[in-house]
Design an enzyme around this catalytic site. Structure first.
Site, PDB file in Angstrom:
ATOM      1  CG  HIS A 101       6.412   2.755  -8.710  1.00  0.00           C
ATOM      2  ND1 HIS A 101       7.624   3.366  -8.969  1.00  0.00           N
ATOM      3  CD2 HIS A 101       5.552   3.758  -8.409  1.00  0.00           C
ATOM      4  CE1 HIS A 101       7.501   4.678  -8.811  1.00  0.00           C
ATOM      5  NE2 HIS A 101       6.251   4.951  -8.489  1.00  0.00           N
TER       6      HIS A 101
ATOM      7  CG  ASN B 284       3.671   8.813 -12.637  1.00  0.00           C
ATOM      8  OD1 ASN B 284       2.843   8.959 -13.525  1.00  0.00           O
ATOM      9  ND2 ASN B 284       3.391   9.026 -11.356  1.00  0.00           N
TER      10      ASN B 284
ATOM     11  NE  ARG C 269      -3.754  -2.378   2.115  1.00  0.00           N
ATOM     12  CZ  ARG C 269      -4.702  -2.739   1.232  1.00  0.00           C
ATOM     13  NH1 ARG C 269      -5.113  -1.880   0.314  1.00  0.00           N
ATOM     14  NH2 ARG C 269      -5.249  -3.937   1.271  1.00  0.00           N
ATOM     15  CG  ASP C 270       1.415   5.606  -2.259  1.00  0.00           C
ATOM     16  OD1 ASP C 270       1.983   5.638  -3.362  1.00  0.00           O
ATOM     17  OD2 ASP C 270       1.543   6.522  -1.410  1.00  0.00           O
ATOM     18  CB  ILE C 271       3.234   5.542   3.156  1.00  0.00           C
ATOM     19  CG1 ILE C 271       4.230   6.330   2.307  1.00  0.00           C
ATOM     20  CG2 ILE C 271       3.787   4.152   3.511  1.00  0.00           C
ATOM     21  CD1 ILE C 271       5.504   6.707   3.064  1.00  0.00           C
TER      22      ILE C 271
ATOM     23  CG  HIS D  40       0.946   4.886  -8.814  1.00  0.00           C
ATOM     24  ND1 HIS D  40       1.135   5.372  -7.541  1.00  0.00           N
ATOM     25  CD2 HIS D  40       1.995   5.348  -9.539  1.00  0.00           C
ATOM     26  CE1 HIS D  40       2.241   6.104  -7.502  1.00  0.00           C
ATOM     27  NE2 HIS D  40       2.779   6.106  -8.701  1.00  0.00           N
TER      28      HIS D  40
END
Lengths: 118, 118
Positions: free
Chosen positions: B100, B87, B29-31, B102
């Site tokens: 990565h 990105n 999970r993205d922080i 998203h």
């Protein structure tokens, strides 16, 4: 006959500005560009959404992405940078139900999502 | 030793909330989540950017994407919809230089790019 607009682009019955084509993959410019470079990269075969990509489509999926990478170099945006986006279903904002990745670049593209700070 | 933050997450020297892991791929999970579901899916091997994905990495690239697809189903956002974003470099807004994707969902995600109408 398919009513899919991207299938019609593949067939040539709807015109497009093609930037790449081989037996499996087609890339063409978005008619409503959101950035100086805005190209759609699609599998020629009709796959409605990312949810419909089967494990046996892995090579095709990678070919779509690697085609986008190659086009980014040809368009001169590989070093400056670009964004690849796949929208799936309603929350994702998918409008054409034929799998496609947006290749966007040519300017700083801003936040990851609208209204988000980074 | 690598200074790459995502390599440290792979090694476990930086903690993360993992949602999937196998020999090749990690998802966590993205922080700083930009949506109710915001997960990063990465190859464990250090590949700095999308530009650095080699043709022989095709299977790994597809595995990253198919892992995101699988997680979307598990997170309950496959039907409502989601967005996959990579990105690349500065204009793309890349901050961590370890490839990565998203995976974003759980609400309507809005425009393709900030300030764009669709």
């Amino acid at each position: 006959m398919s009513d899919c607009i991207f299938c019609k682009i593949v067939e040539g019955s709807i015109p497009s500005t093609k930037v790449f084509e081989n037996d499996h993959v087609l890339a063409f410019r978005d008619i409503v560009p959101a950035a100086p470079v805005h190209i759609l990269v699609i599998p020629k075969r009709h796959i409605p959404t990312m949810n419909d990509v089967a494990p046996e489509d892995a090579a095709l999926l990678a070919e779509v992405l690697l085609t986008a990478q190659k086009i980014a170099k040809e368009e001169g945006i590989a070093e400056s940078g670009y964004r690849l986006i796949n929208n799936c279903n309603s929350d994702g904002g998918q409008t054409a139900y034929h799998l496609h990745f947006h290749l966007l670049g040519g300017r700083p593209l801003g936040a990851l999502l609208e209204g988000h700070s980074s």
